[in-house]
Structure formats: C-alpha cells, structure tokens
Design a protein around this motif. Structure first.
Motif, PDB file in Angstrom:
ATOM      1  N   MET A   1       0.846  -1.170   0.000  1.00 25.85           N
ATOM      2  CA  MET A   1       0.000   0.000   0.000  1.00 25.85           C
ATOM      3  C   MET A   1       0.894   1.237   0.000  1.00 25.85           C
ATOM      4  O   MET A   1       1.936   1.257   0.616  1.00 25.85           O
ATOM      5  CB  MET A   1      -0.888   0.009   1.251  1.00 25.85           C
ATOM      6  CG  MET A   1      -1.710   1.269   1.305  1.00 25.85           C
ATOM      7  SD  MET A   1      -2.745   1.618   2.749  1.00 25.85           S
ATOM      8  CE  MET A   1      -2.747   0.253   3.776  1.00 25.85           C
ATOM      9  N   GLU A   2       0.454   2.245  -0.733  1.00 20.39           N
ATOM     10  CA  GLU A   2       1.195   3.501  -0.788  1.00 20.39           C
ATOM     11  C   GLU A   2       0.337   4.622  -0.229  1.00 20.39           C
ATOM     12  O   GLU A   2      -0.864   4.676  -0.476  1.00 20.39           O
ATOM     13  CB  GLU A   2       1.565   3.846  -2.227  1.00 20.39           C
ATOM     14  CG  GLU A   2       2.590   2.917  -2.821  1.00 20.39           C
ATOM     15  CD  GLU A   2       3.000   3.350  -4.207  1.00 20.39           C
ATOM     16  OE1 GLU A   2       2.824   4.526  -4.560  1.00 20.39           O
ATOM     17  OE2 GLU A   2       3.508   2.491  -4.929  1.00 20.39           O
ATOM     18  N   ILE A   3       0.981   5.510   0.516  1.00 13.70           N
ATOM     19  CA  ILE A   3       0.311   6.684   1.059  1.00 13.70           C
ATOM     20  C   ILE A   3       1.123   7.899   0.643  1.00 13.70           C
ATOM     21  O   ILE A   3       2.341   7.905   0.759  1.00 13.70           O
ATOM     22  CB  ILE A   3       0.215   6.634   2.592  1.00 13.70           C
ATOM     23  CG1 ILE A   3      -0.640   5.452   3.021  1.00 13.70           C
ATOM     24  CG2 ILE A   3      -0.357   7.933   3.132  1.00 13.70           C
ATOM     25  CD1 ILE A   3      -0.709   5.262   4.516  1.00 13.70           C
ATOM     26  N   THR A   4       0.452   8.916   0.164  1.00  9.96           N
ATOM     27  CA  THR A   4       1.123  10.143  -0.256  1.00  9.96           C
ATOM     28  C   THR A   4       0.630  11.294   0.604  1.00  9.96           C
ATOM     29  O   THR A   4      -0.571  11.488   0.764  1.00  9.96           O
ATOM     30  CB  THR A   4       0.803  10.448  -1.736  1.00  9.96           C
ATOM     31  OG1 THR A   4       1.201   9.335  -2.521  1.00  9.96           O
ATOM     32  CG2 THR A   4       1.535  11.684  -2.201  1.00  9.96           C
ATOM     33  N   PHE A   5       1.569  12.032   1.181  1.00 10.46           N
ATOM     34  CA  PHE A   5       1.234  13.240   1.923  1.00 10.46           C
ATOM     35  C   PHE A   5       1.495  14.427   1.017  1.00 10.46           C
ATOM     36  O   PHE A   5       2.555  14.527   0.417  1.00 10.46           O
ATOM     37  CB  PHE A   5       2.103  13.378   3.177  1.00 10.46           C
ATOM     38  CG  PHE A   5       1.879  12.302   4.198  1.00 10.46           C
ATOM     39  CD1 PHE A   5       2.742  11.236   4.283  1.00 10.46           C
ATOM     40  CD2 PHE A   5       0.811  12.369   5.062  1.00 10.46           C
ATOM     41  CE1 PHE A   5       2.543  10.242   5.223  1.00 10.46           C
ATOM     42  CE2 PHE A   5       0.603  11.387   6.007  1.00 10.46           C
ATOM     43  CZ  PHE A   5       1.466  10.316   6.085  1.00 10.46           C
TER      44      PHE A   5
END
Length: 65
Positions: free
Chosen positions: A1-5
């Motif tokens: 899973m990827e999370i971008t801030f």
C-alpha cells in the motif's frame, strides 16, 4: 500500500520521517522543480562544455556584425 502526503509543512517533515523510520517504512521524497528536466540538463551540459574548453569566444566588437 502507498500513502502520499501533500502540502506537508516543513516543520512537520522531521516528525513524519522519524515516525516512518520507527515503523520501518520506506520513504521516497520527490521535489518538484518549475524547470523542465531536459532544459536543465542542456544548461548544465553547456556549462560543463565551457569548463572543458569547448566553447567559442567571440570578441564583443564582432557580435553585431
């Protein structure tokens, strides 16, 4: 899973990095430049060519001829 801030304030960045490090998460930073990468590469190559003596010197008097 990827999370971008997005739009992270600079003062919060060290905290986020430390949190990611403690959780053994991979951090991938990407900074956006307003300049085209190909254009920047051409300018840097031109500067390096000048340093290597590959440039041509034109006397100021001959510029408008």
């Amino acid at each position: 899973m990827e999370i971008t801030f997005k739009k992270v304030q600079k003062k919060h960045l060290p905290l986020l990095k430390e949190l990611a490090k403690s959780l053994h998460l991979e951090i991938e930073e990407e900074s956006k430049s307003p300049y085209n990468k190909e254009f920047v590469a051409k300018v840097l190559k031109g500067e390096q060519d000048l340093k290597d003596g590959k440039g041509v010197i034109i006397p100021l008097e001959d510029i408008w001829k």
